[in-house]
Structure formats: structure tokens, C-alpha cells
Design a protein around this motif. Structure first.
Motif, PDB file in Angstrom:
ATOM      1  N   UNK A 115     -42.507 -11.781 -12.243  1.00 40.88           N
ATOM      2  CA  UNK A 115     -42.736 -10.358 -12.008  1.00 40.88           C
ATOM      3  C   UNK A 115     -41.483  -9.554 -11.789  1.00 40.88           C
ATOM      4  N   UNK A 116     -40.367 -10.206 -11.493  1.00 40.00           N
ATOM      5  CA  UNK A 116     -39.115  -9.479 -11.276  1.00 40.00           C
ATOM      6  C   UNK A 116     -38.577  -8.948 -12.595  1.00 40.00           C
ATOM      7  N   UNK A 117     -37.966  -7.763 -12.553  1.00 42.50           N
ATOM      8  CA  UNK A 117     -37.266  -7.238 -13.721  1.00 42.50           C
ATOM      9  C   UNK A 117     -35.957  -7.994 -13.906  1.00 42.50           C
ATOM     10  N   UNK A 118     -35.586  -8.225 -15.163  1.00 49.29           N
ATOM     11  CA  UNK A 118     -34.344  -8.916 -15.500  1.00 49.29           C
ATOM     12  C   UNK A 118     -33.409  -7.914 -16.177  1.00 49.29           C
ATOM     13  N   UNK A 119     -32.321  -7.578 -15.517  1.00 45.73           N
ATOM     14  CA  UNK A 119     -31.372  -6.613 -16.069  1.00 45.73           C
ATOM     15  C   UNK A 119     -30.491  -7.271 -17.129  1.00 45.73           C
ATOM     16  N   UNK A 120     -30.198  -6.528 -18.175  1.00 46.28           N
ATOM     17  CA  UNK A 120     -29.253  -7.016 -19.174  1.00 46.28           C
ATOM     18  C   UNK A 120     -27.922  -7.319 -18.477  1.00 46.28           C
ATOM     19  N   UNK A 289     -48.289 -26.448 -18.682  1.00 46.34           N
ATOM     20  CA  UNK A 289     -49.543 -27.089 -18.312  1.00 46.34           C
ATOM     21  C   UNK A 289     -49.431 -27.767 -16.947  1.00 46.34           C
ATOM     22  N   UNK A 290     -50.426 -27.564 -16.113  1.00 48.40           N
ATOM     23  CA  UNK A 290     -50.447 -28.189 -14.801  1.00 48.40           C
ATOM     24  C   UNK A 290     -49.627 -27.482 -13.748  1.00 48.40           C
ATOM     25  N   UNK A 291     -48.823 -26.493 -14.160  1.00 54.39           N
ATOM     26  CA  UNK A 291     -47.985 -25.768 -13.190  1.00 54.39           C
ATOM     27  C   UNK A 291     -48.381 -24.304 -13.126  1.00 54.39           C
ATOM     28  N   UNK A 292     -48.271 -23.561 -14.234  1.00 54.51           N
ATOM     29  CA  UNK A 292     -48.618 -22.149 -14.218  1.00 54.51           C
ATOM     30  C   UNK A 292     -47.744 -21.349 -15.151  1.00 54.51           C
ATOM     31  N   UNK A 293     -47.713 -20.028 -14.932  1.00 57.48           N
ATOM     32  CA  UNK A 293     -46.984 -19.113 -15.810  1.00 57.48           C
ATOM     33  C   UNK A 293     -46.053 -18.216 -15.011  1.00 57.48           C
ATOM     34  N   UNK A 294     -44.945 -17.848 -15.643  1.00 57.65           N
ATOM     35  CA  UNK A 294     -44.026 -16.843 -15.103  1.00 57.65           C
ATOM     36  C   UNK A 294     -43.827 -15.772 -16.162  1.00 57.65           C
ATOM     37  N   UNK A 295     -43.696 -14.522 -15.713  1.00 55.16           N
ATOM     38  CA  UNK A 295     -43.513 -13.391 -16.619  1.00 55.16           C
ATOM     39  C   UNK A 295     -42.430 -12.471 -16.074  1.00 55.16           C
ATOM     40  N   UNK A 296     -41.529 -12.052 -16.947  1.00 56.30           N
ATOM     41  CA  UNK A 296     -40.482 -11.104 -16.563  1.00 56.30           C
ATOM     42  C   UNK A 296     -40.259 -10.113 -17.693  1.00 56.30           C
ATOM     43  N   UNK A 297     -39.850  -8.903 -17.336  1.00 56.82           N
ATOM     44  CA  UNK A 297     -39.551  -7.856 -18.306  1.00 56.82           C
ATOM     45  C   UNK A 297     -38.073  -7.493 -18.238  1.00 56.82           C
ATOM     46  N   UNK A 298     -37.456  -7.324 -19.402  1.00 55.42           N
ATOM     47  CA  UNK A 298     -36.037  -6.980 -19.501  1.00 55.42           C
ATOM     48  C   UNK A 298     -35.871  -5.481 -19.272  1.00 55.42           C
ATOM     49  N   UNK A 299     -34.868  -5.105 -18.470  1.00 60.25           N
ATOM     50  CA  UNK A 299     -34.540  -3.700 -18.228  1.00 60.25           C
ATOM     51  C   UNK A 299     -33.059  -3.473 -18.505  1.00 60.25           C
ATOM     52  N   UNK A 300     -32.683  -2.205 -18.579  1.00 65.91           N
ATOM     53  CA  UNK A 300     -31.278  -1.865 -18.787  1.00 65.91           C
ATOM     54  C   UNK A 300     -30.421  -2.397 -17.648  1.00 65.91           C
ATOM     55  N   UNK A 301     -29.211  -2.825 -17.978  1.00 70.02           N
ATOM     56  CA  UNK A 301     -28.262  -3.273 -16.969  1.00 70.02           C
ATOM     57  C   UNK A 301     -27.200  -2.228 -16.708  1.00 70.02           C
ATOM     58  N   UNK A 302     -26.133  -2.643 -16.071  1.00 74.49           N
ATOM     59  CA  UNK A 302     -25.022  -1.734 -15.768  1.00 74.49           C
ATOM     60  C   UNK A 302     -23.857  -2.051 -16.694  1.00 74.49           C
ATOM     61  N   UNK A 303     -22.991  -1.070 -16.860  1.00 69.91           N
ATOM     62  CA  UNK A 303     -21.793  -1.289 -17.652  1.00 69.91           C
ATOM     63  C   UNK A 303     -20.808  -2.145 -16.846  1.00 69.91           C
TER      64      UNK A 303
END
Length: 326
Positions: A115-120, A289-303
Motif C-alpha cells: 500500500x505504500x507509494x514508491x517514489x522514483x 501462494x500460501x502467503x498473500x499479496x503486496x501492492x504498491x503504486x509508483x509516484x514521482x520522486x525528487x531531483x
């Protein structure tokens, strides 16, 4: 059992998952919980299950643990072959890969949850995912053999070793690394599944036959079996403990699976960046299988803040000119 760390009502809490509800432990930290003895853990778990639980959809999931160390192996032959072609334009798998499991230390401060956003990453235009499973150590040990190592594995989680391939390719030309190519984020979660829960998936050679898959924006990008690893986890843990100590909370990644476990493997096999690198707005979902799922969305990063190139220096070796020196 399944153990998680979550945010509810502005409070971070560790808990036990049962019937779709998280039941609070008497600690906010699963790292603290892992440092208790077996009797204390069992008693705390029983007590938690008597407390009122909170529905999963009412909480924000965090990384289940703040690990003191993170080692990431490269245990899938197919992945090595494809990524080596992509990054170094080299064919095959190095002979040394077959002789002993290889790992690097990555950044424990960069571990995030589903669920956490992942910055470039700053300065990167070529971001990639890496589909893995990690073990979490539950007991300290040193110089273990594989049979002993099994008793030191507390549980398993899905692991995504996010990789800035352009940074990685450039920095590893020095012959050391990776560093900033792997430094920005790693996803661990959604919870820790205890080792006994997965024993039913173990084959005759000790490998866990778990299906693994990854989707980008709802479209499948890769699918493999965890049992395609070159070594079972017990052997990876034993190797990690050689000449040093592993401790509760340490995380050891399997390395990326084959058959599209990362984009770079596909690029190496196809000779082009197809599918394209990840971009802001892309959502990556991994399921094991047997553990679960993780999902993350990519967002803009900093220069990136500029760092000048190295200043070449003369190789002369004069005497010191510090005050008082002779």
C-alpha cells in the motif's frame, strides 16, 4: 499463524491475523516479539486471540517488521541469465554462481509495506520490480548447518526488491555494488506467515512449491515457482550464518524468480525494453501462494542533489606540512 504490523487510529500495532481480523499483541513491534522465547511468544499469541480484533479493511498495513539487516540472495538461475544479458550484455550464468549462494546487503531503512507509494529513485528513469520471497529469522545462531538452520526460520513474506536499473548498470562498472540502484525501497509483507504453515508445500528435496506471480496495472508480467530456486532457504540461511551471527528479525530474500520475475530479465531475452520501465502511476501487485499479496503504486520522486565528479589528485607523497610536523 500470520503476524502483521498495522496502523489503526493513529497508532502502530503488532498483531495476529485470524478470521480476517487483526488481534493486538502486547507490543507494537514484531521485532520485540521475535526476541522473546518460544513460551513467551506462544502465550502472547494466545492472549492476543482473546482480544477484540480489527477488520483488515479498517487498517493501513505496514511492513511487518523493521529488520536490523536485509540480505538479498540471487538464487534463481533463469533470472541471473536474463538480467546478466540485459545489464552486462553477457551470455549464460557465471560458473561461480553454481558454487555458492551469493547475496548483498541492502538498506533496512528502506523497507515499506503493502500500500505504500514508491517514489522514483532520484536520477533514475528505468525502475524495475523484483518478485521474491523472504525468510525472517526467529532465533540467533552462527555457523549453522542446513538442518539446524530450519529451526531458525520464523516465517516467510513476499518481498519486492525495487531496482533502478540505469543507476545499477552504471555503478556496477566499478566492480562493487549495487548501491544506489537498490537503495530507495524494498516492500515486505503483507504479513509474516510462520514456517509451519507452509510445510504442506515442501517437496522431497526441501523446496517450497509456491506459485508466484506479478502484475503491472492488472496485466500479468511474470509467473514462476519458488521451488525453482537453486538452493532451499535452509541452505541460504546456513550460508548467511557462516563465520557470523544471524539474529531475530534478520530478513533474507530469495532473489528474483525467473519467467518475468523482473522486467530486466525480459529485456535481456528480448533485446529491447519490452515491457517498458515502470513510470509514475503504475501499480505493481505480487502474489505468492500460501502467503498473500503486496501492492504498491509508483509516484514521482525528487531531483537528485548534484555531486561533482571525483577530483583527480597527484600521486606525490610529500612529508606532512601540518603545524609542528617535522
Amino acid at each position: 499463524m500470520r503476524y502483521a504490523t498495522y496502523l489503526h487510529g493513529g497508532r502502530t500495532q503488532a498483531g495476529v491475523l485470524a478470521d480476517g481480523h487483526l488481534h493486538p499483541l502486547q507490543t507494537r513491534s514484531l521485532l520485540e516479539f521475535l526476541n522473546w522465547n518460544d513460551y513467551e511468544r506462544a502465550a502472547a499469541t494466545r492472549a492476543a486471540l482473546t482480544r477484540r480484533g480489527t477488520p483488515l479493511d479498517a487498517v493501513s498495513m505496514l511492513a511487518p517488521i523493521e529488520p536490523p539487516t536485509v540480505r538479498d540472495f540471487v538464487a534463481f538461475e533463469e533470472h541471473v541469465e536474463g538480467v546478466r544479458k540485459s545489464i552486462d550484455n553477457a551470455d549464460g550464468v557465471p560458473d561461480q554462481w553454481y558454487r555458492a549462494p551469493t547475496f548483498y546487503f541492502t538498506n533496512p531503512y528502506a523497507v515499506v509495506g503493502t500500500g505504500a507509494d514508491i517514489a522514483m529513485p532520484p536520477g533514475s528513469q528505468v525502475l524495475d520490480f523484483e518478485l521474491e520471497v523472504a525468510v525472517i529469522i526467529g532465533r540467533a545462531g552462527r555457523d549453522l548447518d542446513p538442518e539446524q538452520a530450519r529451526d531458525h526460520i520464523f516465517g516467510y513474506a513476499v518481498f519486492n526488491d525495487w531496482s533502478a536499473r540505469d543507476l545499477q548498470s552504471a555503478e556496477m562498472k566499478v566492480g562493487l555494488g549495487p548501491c544506489k540502484g537498490k537503495d530507495s525501497a524494498s516492500t515486505l509483507g503483507p504479513w509474516i506467515v510462520t514456517a509451519d504453515e507452509l510445510d504442506a508445500y515442501r517437496d522431497a528435496d526441501g523446496f517450497l512449491q509456491l506459485g508466484m506471480s506479478v502484475e503491472v496495472n492488472g496485466r500479468e508480467a511474470g509467473r514462476d515457482l519458488l521451488s525453482n530456486m537453486g538452493w532451499p532457504f535452509e541452505e541460504l540461511v546456513a550460508y548467511a550464518s557462516r563465520g557470523t551471527e544471524i539474529r531475530p528479525g534478520d530478513v533474507l530474500g530469495s532473489g528474483t524468480c525467473g519467467n518475468g520475475g523482473c522486467l530486466a530479465e525480459l529485456w535481456g531475452r528480448r533485446g529491447r525494453q519490452d515491457p517498458p520501465p515502470l513510470r509514475p502511476g503504475d501499480t505493481v501487485t505480487m502474489t505468492v501462494e500460501g502467503i498473500g499479496s503486496i501492492t504498491n503504486t509508483i509516484v514521482e520522486g525528487v531531483e537528485p542533489r548534484p555531486i561533482p565528479p571525483a577530483r583527480t589528485r597527484p600521486r606525490a607523497r610529500p612529508h606532512s606540512t601540518a603545524p609542528g610536523a617535522r
